[in-house]
Write a protein that holds these residues in place. Structure first.
Motif, PDB file in Angstrom:
ATOM      1  N   PRO A  68       3.905  17.243  -6.131  1.00  0.00           N
ATOM      2  CA  PRO A  68       4.144  17.309  -7.584  1.00  0.00           C
ATOM      3  C   PRO A  68       4.029  15.963  -8.293  1.00  0.00           C
ATOM      4  CG  PRO A  68       5.748  18.665  -6.443  1.00  0.00           C
ATOM      5  CD  PRO A  68       4.975  17.940  -5.378  1.00  0.00           C
ATOM      6  N   LEU A  69       4.369  14.880  -7.606  1.00  0.00           N
ATOM      7  CA  LEU A  69       4.305  13.567  -8.243  1.00  0.00           C
ATOM      8  C   LEU A  69       2.879  13.123  -8.552  1.00  0.00           C
ATOM      9  CD1 LEU A  69       7.073  11.587  -6.331  1.00  0.00           C
ATOM     10  CD2 LEU A  69       7.024  12.102  -8.776  1.00  0.00           C
ATOM     11  N   LEU A  70       1.897  13.834  -8.032  1.00  0.00           N
ATOM     12  CA  LEU A  70       0.513  13.521  -8.363  1.00  0.00           C
ATOM     13  C   LEU A  70       0.121  14.073  -9.733  1.00  0.00           C
ATOM     14  CD1 LEU A  70      -1.251  14.230  -4.946  1.00  0.00           C
ATOM     15  CD2 LEU A  70      -0.444  12.039  -5.846  1.00  0.00           C
ATOM     16  N   LYS A  71       0.878  15.063 -10.209  1.00  0.00           N
ATOM     17  CA  LYS A  71       0.539  15.686 -11.488  1.00  0.00           C
ATOM     18  C   LYS A  71       1.642  15.601 -12.522  1.00  0.00           C
ATOM     19  CE  LYS A  71      -3.048  18.935 -10.127  1.00  0.00           C
ATOM     20  NZ  LYS A  71      -3.557  20.320 -10.280  1.00  0.00           N
ATOM     21  N   LEU A  72       2.819  15.211 -12.095  1.00  0.00           N
ATOM     22  CA  LEU A  72       3.952  15.132 -13.007  1.00  0.00           C
ATOM     23  C   LEU A  72       4.612  13.763 -12.899  1.00  0.00           C
ATOM     24  CD1 LEU A  72       5.611  18.614 -12.362  1.00  0.00           C
ATOM     25  CD2 LEU A  72       4.403  17.918 -14.442  1.00  0.00           C
ATOM     26  N   ASP A  85      -1.477  12.033   5.487  1.00  0.00           N
ATOM     27  CA  ASP A  85      -1.504  10.695   4.912  1.00  0.00           C
ATOM     28  C   ASP A  85      -1.444  10.778   3.400  1.00  0.00           C
ATOM     29  OD1 ASP A  85      -3.931   9.559   7.323  1.00  0.00           O
ATOM     30  OD2 ASP A  85      -1.746   9.528   7.379  1.00  0.00           O
ATOM     31  N   PRO A  86      -0.851   9.766   2.733  1.00  0.00           N
ATOM     32  CA  PRO A  86      -0.795   9.774   1.283  1.00  0.00           C
ATOM     33  C   PRO A  86      -2.196   9.852   0.698  1.00  0.00           C
ATOM     34  CG  PRO A  86       0.645   8.075   2.171  1.00  0.00           C
ATOM     35  CD  PRO A  86      -0.157   8.609   3.306  1.00  0.00           C
ATOM     36  N   SER A  87      -2.341  10.611  -0.351  1.00  0.00           N
ATOM     37  CA  SER A  87      -3.630  10.778  -1.023  1.00  0.00           C
ATOM     38  C   SER A  87      -3.405  10.886  -2.501  1.00  0.00           C
ATOM     39  CB  SER A  87      -4.325  12.051  -0.513  1.00  0.00           C
ATOM     40  OG  SER A  87      -5.425  12.362  -1.328  1.00  0.00           O
ATOM     41  N   LEU A  88      -4.331  10.400  -3.277  1.00  0.00           N
ATOM     42  CA  LEU A  88      -4.238  10.513  -4.724  1.00  0.00           C
ATOM     43  C   LEU A  88      -5.225  11.539  -5.233  1.00  0.00           C
ATOM     44  CD1 LEU A  88      -3.742   6.804  -5.771  1.00  0.00           C
ATOM     45  CD2 LEU A  88      -2.068   8.567  -5.285  1.00  0.00           C
ATOM     46  N   GLU A 139       7.799   4.503   5.939  1.00  0.00           N
ATOM     47  CA  GLU A 139       6.832   3.601   5.299  1.00  0.00           C
ATOM     48  C   GLU A 139       5.871   4.368   4.404  1.00  0.00           C
ATOM     49  OE1 GLU A 139       8.304   1.516   8.965  1.00  0.00           O
ATOM     50  OE2 GLU A 139       7.676   3.548   8.452  1.00  0.00           O
ATOM     51  N   GLU A 140       5.477   5.580   4.832  1.00  0.00           N
ATOM     52  CA  GLU A 140       4.567   6.393   4.013  1.00  0.00           C
ATOM     53  C   GLU A 140       5.203   6.770   2.677  1.00  0.00           C
ATOM     54  OE1 GLU A 140       1.875   9.416   5.938  1.00  0.00           O
ATOM     55  OE2 GLU A 140       3.358   9.181   7.538  1.00  0.00           O
ATOM     56  N   ILE A 141       6.484   7.123   2.723  1.00  0.00           N
ATOM     57  CA  ILE A 141       7.179   7.500   1.490  1.00  0.00           C
ATOM     58  C   ILE A 141       7.316   6.299   0.567  1.00  0.00           C
ATOM     59  CG2 ILE A 141       9.434   8.196   0.566  1.00  0.00           C
ATOM     60  CD1 ILE A 141       9.642  10.189   2.859  1.00  0.00           C
ATOM     61  N   VAL A 142       7.650   5.150   1.126  1.00  0.00           N
ATOM     62  CA  VAL A 142       7.752   3.937   0.318  1.00  0.00           C
ATOM     63  C   VAL A 142       6.417   3.633  -0.357  1.00  0.00           C
ATOM     64  CG1 VAL A 142       8.051   1.430   0.424  1.00  0.00           C
ATOM     65  CG2 VAL A 142       9.656   2.925   1.617  1.00  0.00           C
ATOM     66  N   GLU A 143       5.346   3.761   0.391  1.00  0.00           N
ATOM     67  CA  GLU A 143       4.021   3.500  -0.170  1.00  0.00           C
ATOM     68  C   GLU A 143       3.636   4.545  -1.209  1.00  0.00           C
ATOM     69  OE1 GLU A 143       0.147   2.055  -0.903  1.00  0.00           O
ATOM     70  OE2 GLU A 143       1.980   1.126  -0.127  1.00  0.00           O
ATOM     71  N   PHE A 144       3.905   5.805  -0.916  1.00  0.00           N
ATOM     72  CA  PHE A 144       3.554   6.892  -1.827  1.00  0.00           C
ATOM     73  C   PHE A 144       4.277   6.751  -3.169  1.00  0.00           C
ATOM     74  CE2 PHE A 144       4.242  11.277  -3.440  1.00  0.00           C
ATOM     75  CZ  PHE A 144       2.916  11.653  -3.604  1.00  0.00           C
ATOM     76  N   CYS A 145       5.515   6.277  -3.128  1.00  0.00           N
ATOM     77  CA  CYS A 145       6.321   6.142  -4.347  1.00  0.00           C
ATOM     78  C   CYS A 145       6.273   4.735  -4.929  1.00  0.00           C
ATOM     79  CB  CYS A 145       7.782   6.504  -4.053  1.00  0.00           C
ATOM     80  SG  CYS A 145       8.042   8.217  -3.567  1.00  0.00           S
TER      81      CYS A 145
END
Length: 346
Positions: A124-128, A3-6, A281-287
């Motif tokens: 990587p998108l969590l840190k860059l 699941d998406p996580s920050l 849907e997960e990718i849309v939400e994550f991005c």
């Protein structure tokens, strides 16, 4: 996929080869201050650049090159890229005019392509910033950092704001797919003006009315915007296998459909199982804009460029808060005239 996580304390982990402990070699882009002054540019570029038409009303000095206005400090990199860039067969090029949904499209493309490599919780998108994950190719040539592009593992996702006519011939003749996104010109102008006036080193007054007039003349970085959009649009009609032409407003209205089309076009279609399990849907939400904007990395930045200026509102129609009805009519009329007979409308 998880699941998406920050959880920004995570490290980048490869899903495909976890036993190798592979770490991403992606890094933050060099700061804008590293761009060489015109006096420091290679003489073979400098001599030509100094003969080109000049525009000084924009916050950056610009020169007109092959029909388009380019920031003077970026222009040597554009010329070097035209001569030397060699794409790989697996490359995907993300192209756009500035402030047209570029950051969002880069995040989506990178995540789709590498969904079997990175789990969401250590992505990587969590840190860059997305512009680090998908580097602006001509910028790395301008900062004399083009060798970094060669260190990136395949498949690479590379970004550019170059018009189609100024792309290196090596890209045009390759099989590399190009994904292009455009946006309603009035919103492009508002977003671009907000971004420029937030540069920490930019202290001069640059009222919106001045930006509006310059924009209407087509004298903006990488502009005129209408010619920029038209080149990619017309090429997409003739070579739909080469260029996927997207509209920001349509992507915002139905991101699921947009992501599905994008994945198919770049050669990474979703399987029935992935679709059934809700991965799209997960990718849309994550991005999504809110998720990316709230990350620490996108609230800060390096040098004179803060990553938060890549994230403002991400809404359609914000131009109404900045333009008078007369200004809107003028820009709409110019847009209709420039796009006349093309079939493209906003």
């Amino acid at each position: 996929m998880a699941d998406p996580s920050l959880n920004t304390n995570s490290t980048f982990t490869s899903n495909s080869n976890p036993e190798e402990g592979e770490e991403s070699i992606l890094r933050s882009r060099p700061p804008f201050k590293d761009l060489p002054k015109i006096e420091e540019v290679d003489s073979k570029y400098k001599e030509l650049i100094l003969t080109l038409p000049k525009e000084v009303r924009w916050p950056f000095v610009m020169r007109k090159y092959k029909g388009f206005w380019q920031t003077e400090k970026i222009l040597p990199g554009i010329m070097a890229m035209e001569e030397a860039f060699k794409p790989r067969p697996s490359d995907v090029i993300v192209a756009s005019y500035m402030k047209s949904g570029t950051t969002w499209l880069k995040a989506l493309t990178f995540t789709i392509m590498h969904r079997n490599k990175y789990v969401f919780s250590s992505h990587p998108l969590l840190k860059l910033n997305p512009h680090d994950c998908v580097p602006i190719t001509e910028y790395h040539y301008a900062t004399r950092d083009e060798q970094y592009l060669e260190t990136l593992p395949s498949p690479r996702v590379l970004g550019t704001h170059l018009p189609y006519s100024i792309l290196p011939e090596s890209i045009k003749t390759s099989k590399c797919p190009i994904v292009y996104i455009c946006r309603e010109p009035k919103d492009v102008l508002v977003s671009l003006w907000h971004m420029v006036t937030r540069f920490e080193w930019f202290k001069k007054s640059f009222p919106f009315t001045q930006a509006f007039e310059i924009f209407c003349e087509g004298r903006m970085p990488y502009g005129p915007v209408w010619d920029h959009v038209l080149e990619y649009y017309m090429k997409s009609l003739h070579s739909p296998e080469k260029i996927l032409f997207l509209k920001y407003e349509e992507m915002m209205k139905d991101p699921i459909d947009g992501v599905m089309r994008l994945a198919i076009f770049i050669g990474f279609p979703f399987s029935e199982e992935e679709i059934k399990n809700g991965l799209v849907e997960e990718i849309v939400e994550f991005c999504s804009f809110n998720k990316l904007k709230d990350l620490d990395v996108n609230k800060n930045g390096i040098g004179h460029v803060k990553n938060d200026f890549f994230f403002r509102k991400a809404v359609v129609g914000d131009w109404q808060n900045h333009m008078t009805p007369e200004m809107a009519i003028k820009l709409d009329d110019i847009t209709k005239e420039k796009l006349h007979h093309s079939g493209l409308i906003f």
